[in-house]
Design a protein around this motif. Structure first.
Motif, PDB file in Angstrom:
ATOM      1  N   HIS A 130      20.191 -23.323 -50.024  1.00  0.00           N
ATOM      2  CA  HIS A 130      18.972 -22.721 -49.475  1.00  0.00           C
ATOM      3  C   HIS A 130      18.292 -23.638 -48.458  1.00  0.00           C
ATOM      4  CE1 HIS A 130      15.197 -20.628 -49.043  1.00  0.00           C
ATOM      5  NE2 HIS A 130      14.546 -21.714 -49.443  1.00  0.00           N
ATOM      6  N   CYS A 131      17.942 -24.847 -48.879  1.00  0.00           N
ATOM      7  CA  CYS A 131      17.110 -25.698 -48.017  1.00  0.00           C
ATOM      8  C   CYS A 131      17.877 -26.781 -47.273  1.00  0.00           C
ATOM      9  CB  CYS A 131      15.990 -26.338 -48.832  1.00  0.00           C
ATOM     10  SG  CYS A 131      16.542 -27.612 -49.987  1.00  0.00           S
ATOM     11  N   GLY A 132      19.123 -27.045 -47.660  1.00  0.00           N
ATOM     12  CA  GLY A 132      19.923 -28.046 -46.968  1.00  0.00           C
ATOM     13  C   GLY A 132      19.726 -29.465 -47.430  1.00  0.00           C
ATOM     14  N   LEU A 133      18.836 -29.694 -48.403  1.00  0.00           N
ATOM     15  CA  LEU A 133      18.642 -31.050 -48.917  1.00  0.00           C
ATOM     16  C   LEU A 133      19.903 -31.538 -49.623  1.00  0.00           C
ATOM     17  CD1 LEU A 133      15.074 -31.069 -50.513  1.00  0.00           C
ATOM     18  CD2 LEU A 133      15.813 -32.210 -48.429  1.00  0.00           C
ATOM     19  N   GLY A 160      14.163 -23.343 -58.125  1.00  0.00           N
ATOM     20  CA  GLY A 160      13.350 -22.617 -57.159  1.00  0.00           C
ATOM     21  C   GLY A 160      14.161 -22.185 -55.953  1.00  0.00           C
ATOM     22  N   CYS A 161      14.936 -23.117 -55.393  1.00  0.00           N
ATOM     23  CA  CYS A 161      15.784 -22.789 -54.240  1.00  0.00           C
ATOM     24  C   CYS A 161      16.842 -21.749 -54.621  1.00  0.00           C
ATOM     25  CB  CYS A 161      16.450 -24.042 -53.684  1.00  0.00           C
ATOM     26  SG  CYS A 161      15.355 -25.040 -52.645  1.00  0.00           S
ATOM     27  N   GLU A 162      17.400 -21.870 -55.805  1.00  0.00           N
ATOM     28  CA  GLU A 162      18.395 -20.889 -56.247  1.00  0.00           C
ATOM     29  C   GLU A 162      17.767 -19.501 -56.345  1.00  0.00           C
ATOM     30  OE1 GLU A 162      21.756 -20.123 -59.699  1.00  0.00           O
ATOM     31  OE2 GLU A 162      20.250 -21.685 -60.032  1.00  0.00           O
ATOM     32  N   TYR A 163      16.571 -19.423 -56.916  1.00  0.00           N
ATOM     33  CA  TYR A 163      15.890 -18.136 -57.070  1.00  0.00           C
ATOM     34  C   TYR A 163      15.618 -17.500 -55.704  1.00  0.00           C
ATOM     35  CZ  TYR A 163      12.357 -14.669 -58.132  1.00  0.00           C
ATOM     36  OH  TYR A 163      11.653 -13.503 -58.212  1.00  0.00           O
ATOM     37  N   ILE A 216      16.796 -13.512 -51.452  1.00  0.00           N
ATOM     38  CA  ILE A 216      17.094 -13.209 -50.053  1.00  0.00           C
ATOM     39  C   ILE A 216      18.419 -12.463 -49.943  1.00  0.00           C
ATOM     40  CG2 ILE A 216      17.756 -14.287 -47.853  1.00  0.00           C
ATOM     41  CD1 ILE A 216      15.607 -16.472 -48.558  1.00  0.00           C
ATOM     42  N   LYS A 217      19.442 -12.927 -50.640  1.00  0.00           N
ATOM     43  CA  LYS A 217      20.753 -12.284 -50.588  1.00  0.00           C
ATOM     44  C   LYS A 217      20.730 -10.903 -51.248  1.00  0.00           C
ATOM     45  CE  LYS A 217      22.950 -15.576 -48.533  1.00  0.00           C
ATOM     46  NZ  LYS A 217      23.411 -15.456 -47.173  1.00  0.00           N
ATOM     47  N   ASP A 218      20.113 -10.803 -52.435  1.00  0.00           N
ATOM     48  CA  ASP A 218      20.079  -9.526 -53.166  1.00  0.00           C
ATOM     49  C   ASP A 218      19.326  -8.446 -52.409  1.00  0.00           C
ATOM     50  OD1 ASP A 218      21.487 -10.775 -55.172  1.00  0.00           O
ATOM     51  OD2 ASP A 218      19.798 -10.889 -56.578  1.00  0.00           O
ATOM     52  N   GLU A 219      18.306  -8.823 -51.669  1.00  0.00           N
ATOM     53  CA  GLU A 219      17.498  -7.854 -50.924  1.00  0.00           C
ATOM     54  C   GLU A 219      18.017  -7.661 -49.498  1.00  0.00           C
ATOM     55  OE1 GLU A 219      15.098  -5.910 -52.066  1.00  0.00           O
ATOM     56  OE2 GLU A 219      15.279  -6.791 -54.066  1.00  0.00           O
ATOM     57  N   ASP A 220      19.174  -8.245 -49.183  1.00  0.00           N
ATOM     58  CA  ASP A 220      19.794  -8.132 -47.868  1.00  0.00           C
ATOM     59  C   ASP A 220      18.846  -8.587 -46.751  1.00  0.00           C
ATOM     60  OD1 ASP A 220      21.947  -7.617 -46.178  1.00  0.00           O
ATOM     61  OD2 ASP A 220      21.318  -5.541 -45.817  1.00  0.00           O
ATOM     62  N   GLY A 270      16.297 -22.845 -45.375  1.00  0.00           N
ATOM     63  CA  GLY A 270      14.914 -22.603 -45.769  1.00  0.00           C
ATOM     64  C   GLY A 270      14.203 -23.891 -46.123  1.00  0.00           C
ATOM     65  N   GLN A 271      13.005 -23.765 -46.641  1.00  0.00           N
ATOM     66  CA  GLN A 271      12.228 -24.912 -47.086  1.00  0.00           C
ATOM     67  C   GLN A 271      12.481 -25.146 -48.566  1.00  0.00           C
ATOM     68  OE1 GLN A 271      10.193 -26.871 -45.123  1.00  0.00           O
ATOM     69  NE2 GLN A 271      11.182 -25.697 -43.501  1.00  0.00           N
ATOM     70  N   PRO A 272      12.468 -26.384 -49.022  1.00  0.00           N
ATOM     71  CA  PRO A 272      12.623 -26.636 -50.460  1.00  0.00           C
ATOM     72  C   PRO A 272      11.516 -25.928 -51.241  1.00  0.00           C
ATOM     73  CG  PRO A 272      12.702 -28.688 -49.206  1.00  0.00           C
ATOM     74  CD  PRO A 272      12.295 -27.610 -48.261  1.00  0.00           C
ATOM     75  N   VAL A 273      11.894 -25.334 -52.357  1.00  0.00           N
ATOM     76  CA  VAL A 273      10.942 -24.565 -53.146  1.00  0.00           C
ATOM     77  C   VAL A 273      10.442 -25.368 -54.326  1.00  0.00           C
ATOM     78  CG1 VAL A 273      10.629 -22.487 -54.515  1.00  0.00           C
ATOM     79  CG2 VAL A 273      11.997 -22.392 -52.437  1.00  0.00           C
ATOM     80  N   GLY A 274      11.337 -25.992 -55.051  1.00  0.00           N
ATOM     81  CA  GLY A 274      10.943 -26.762 -56.240  1.00  0.00           C
ATOM     82  C   GLY A 274      10.830 -25.889 -57.469  1.00  0.00           C
TER      83      GLY A 274
END
Length: 157
Positions: A17-20, A35-38, A43-47, A59-63
């Protein structure tokens, strides 16, 4: 992976997701946090993969704290009741918002809102710190709205 001495070596990978860069606990692990997994799965499930194009590929890190912070939504429930008390098929609220600055996140939130049952429109003005939402009276799922309030903080306006 084991070294020649039989010691386990940690391998690193980039979060999908975030590239970290993070240390994998297993070769199949591809996220730095839950958080990033969720958010990635959402994003993928909702196309809505265009989010990654708008973000330059990540994306940005979610945590993980996104899921553990308790939030009090009594104020939002009260605003919803006031908005739905008006005799109209559609309702709207204007909310103040902070913690949001990128076009990708704005697009994602607006797109998710429109996909929600009863959600009509969501317009975010980052410069003014405002989010205006419009929904069909008694058809909007407020519980879901609370769940995807992941990375932004809303306040009654």
């Amino acid at each position: 992976m084991e070294s020649s001495l039989g010691e386990k070596r940690k391998t690193t990978a980039e979060c999908s997701h975030c590239g970290l860069e993070f240390h994998q606990r297993s070769p199949k692990e591809s996220f730095c946090c839950s958080g990033c997994e969720y958010v990635y799965r959402l994003i993928k499930d909702e196309d809505l993969s265009r989010f990654y194009e708008l973000q330059g590929g990540r994306g940005q890190p979610v945590g993980s704290g996104v899921f553990t912070r308790r939030r009090d939504y009594a104020w939002l429930d009260e605003l919803k009741l006031q908005a739905e008390a008006i005799d109209s098929k559609t309702c709207h609220l204007e909310l103040s918002l902070s913690g949001l600055s990128c076009v990708g996140c704005v697009w994602l939130i607006e797109s998710l809102f429109k996909k929600m049952s009863g959600g009509m429109s969501c317009r975010i003005d980052v410069q003014r710190g405002l989010m205006r939402i419009e929904w069909i009276r008694r058809q909007f799922d407020w519980a879901v709205f609370r769940l995807w309030n992941l990375a932004i903080r809303l306040g009654g306006r």
